[in-house]
Design a protein around this motif. Sequence first.
Motif, short mmCIF file in Angstrom:
data_model
loop_
_atom_site.label_atom_id
_atom_site.label_comp_id
_atom_site.label_asym_id
_atom_site.label_seq_id
_atom_site.Cartn_x
_atom_site.Cartn_y
_atom_site.Cartn_z
N THR A 179 0.86 -1.17 0.00
CA THR A 179 0.00 0.00 0.00
C THR A 179 0.90 1.22 0.00
O THR A 179 2.12 1.11 -0.08
CB THR A 179 -0.97 -0.01 1.21
OG1 THR A 179 -1.98 0.98 0.97
CG2 THR A 179 -0.27 0.26 2.51
N GLU A 201 -2.84 -3.94 -9.18
CA GLU A 201 -3.66 -2.89 -8.58
C GLU A 201 -5.01 -2.81 -9.29
O GLU A 201 -5.09 -2.54 -10.48
CB GLU A 201 -2.95 -1.53 -8.66
CG GLU A 201 -3.74 -0.45 -7.96
CD GLU A 201 -3.10 0.91 -8.02
OE1 GLU A 201 -3.68 1.84 -7.44
OE2 GLU A 201 -2.04 1.07 -8.66
N ARG A 256 -2.36 -3.26 -3.10
CA ARG A 256 -3.48 -2.66 -2.38
C ARG A 256 -4.50 -3.70 -1.96
O ARG A 256 -4.44 -4.85 -2.37
CB ARG A 256 -4.12 -1.52 -3.17
CG ARG A 256 -3.13 -0.39 -3.51
CD ARG A 256 -3.85 0.86 -3.91
NE ARG A 256 -2.95 1.95 -4.21
CZ ARG A 256 -2.46 2.79 -3.31
NH1 ARG A 256 -2.76 2.67 -2.04
NH2 ARG A 256 -1.66 3.78 -3.69
N ASP A 288 -7.64 0.14 1.41
CA ASP A 288 -7.31 1.20 0.46
C ASP A 288 -8.58 1.85 -0.10
O ASP A 288 -8.59 3.04 -0.40
CB ASP A 288 -6.44 0.66 -0.68
CG ASP A 288 -5.01 0.42 -0.23
OD1 ASP A 288 -4.23 1.39 -0.24
OD2 ASP A 288 -4.69 -0.72 0.13
N ARG A 308 4.19 -0.61 3.28
CA ARG A 308 3.83 0.73 2.80
C ARG A 308 4.99 1.33 2.01
O ARG A 308 6.11 1.43 2.50
CB ARG A 308 3.52 1.63 3.98
CG ARG A 308 3.28 3.07 3.59
CD ARG A 308 3.07 3.94 4.85
NE ARG A 308 3.15 5.34 4.48
CZ ARG A 308 4.19 6.12 4.74
NH1 ARG A 308 5.25 5.67 5.35
NH2 ARG A 308 4.17 7.38 4.35
N SER A 314 -3.16 11.05 0.11
CA SER A 314 -3.73 9.73 -0.14
C SER A 314 -3.00 8.68 0.68
O SER A 314 -3.62 7.79 1.28
CB SER A 314 -3.64 9.41 -1.63
OG SER A 314 -4.06 8.09 -1.88
N ASP A 315 -1.69 8.78 0.72
CA ASP A 315 -0.88 7.85 1.51
C ASP A 315 -1.29 7.90 2.98
O ASP A 315 -1.46 6.86 3.63
CB ASP A 315 0.60 8.21 1.34
CG ASP A 315 1.53 7.35 2.18
OD1 ASP A 315 1.22 6.16 2.40
OD2 ASP A 315 2.57 7.87 2.60
N VAL A 358 -4.82 6.14 3.36
CA VAL A 358 -4.84 4.68 3.25
C VAL A 358 -4.06 4.04 4.39
O VAL A 358 -4.48 3.00 4.93
CB VAL A 358 -4.38 4.16 1.87
CG1 VAL A 358 -5.31 4.65 0.77
CG2 VAL A 358 -2.95 4.50 1.56
N TRP A 384 -5.60 1.26 7.08
CA TRP A 384 -5.04 -0.06 7.40
C TRP A 384 -4.87 -0.21 8.91
O TRP A 384 -5.22 -1.23 9.49
CB TRP A 384 -3.71 -0.27 6.68
CG TRP A 384 -3.88 -0.66 5.25
CD1 TRP A 384 -3.81 0.15 4.16
CD2 TRP A 384 -4.19 -1.96 4.75
NE1 TRP A 384 -4.04 -0.56 3.01
CE2 TRP A 384 -4.28 -1.86 3.35
CE3 TRP A 384 -4.40 -3.20 5.34
CZ2 TRP A 384 -4.55 -2.95 2.54
CZ3 TRP A 384 -4.67 -4.29 4.53
CH2 TRP A 384 -4.76 -4.16 3.15
#
Length: 176
Positions: free
Chosen positions: A7, A31, A79, A83, A114, A138-139, A142, A146
């Motif tokens: 991810t 993905e 992902r 996600d 990651r 975005s990182d 997500v 998780w």
Amino acid sequence: MRHLVLTGAPGAGKTALLEAAAASGMATSPEVARALLQQPGGMALRENDPLGFALTMLEGHLAEYRRFADHPGPVLFDRGFPDVVGFLEMANLPIPEAVESACRTLRYDGPIFRAPAWPAIYRQDAERIQDFAEAVASDRAVSAAWRRYGYSVVDLPLASVADRLAFIAARARPVT
């Protein structure tokens, strides 16, 4: 460990790492979102109906998860279900029960690997439409998703593809 996950940030080297893992003989799952975006109408669906796009991503992740349900492993997924949660949160949308249920009941093996945002390798392309600041956001989304679902998230080193693959291999215990 059978079901491993990559991810992290868009453009952080996940696809290259997945390709190297496949070349080394590891089973991989591509993905889902990128595959959807490459289909006719995929970009329009993402832009005009982000909830519909998220639910379509969920369907794709479910199909991939089931495809490898009995695989002796390891399988490296690009992902996974959380996600989708990160995507929805970035779009300020509620999390549908189907997504929540998948995250809670269909589990991957940890840790989750990651790929952090890495400006030196980040490039936009036809499907990666976020600028670098959006990739970082975005990182964060997500990665938080998780963790919320009880996974340990381990950062990959900012290193060569071979070194990143060795990092994963050293942490992927055989299935017993």
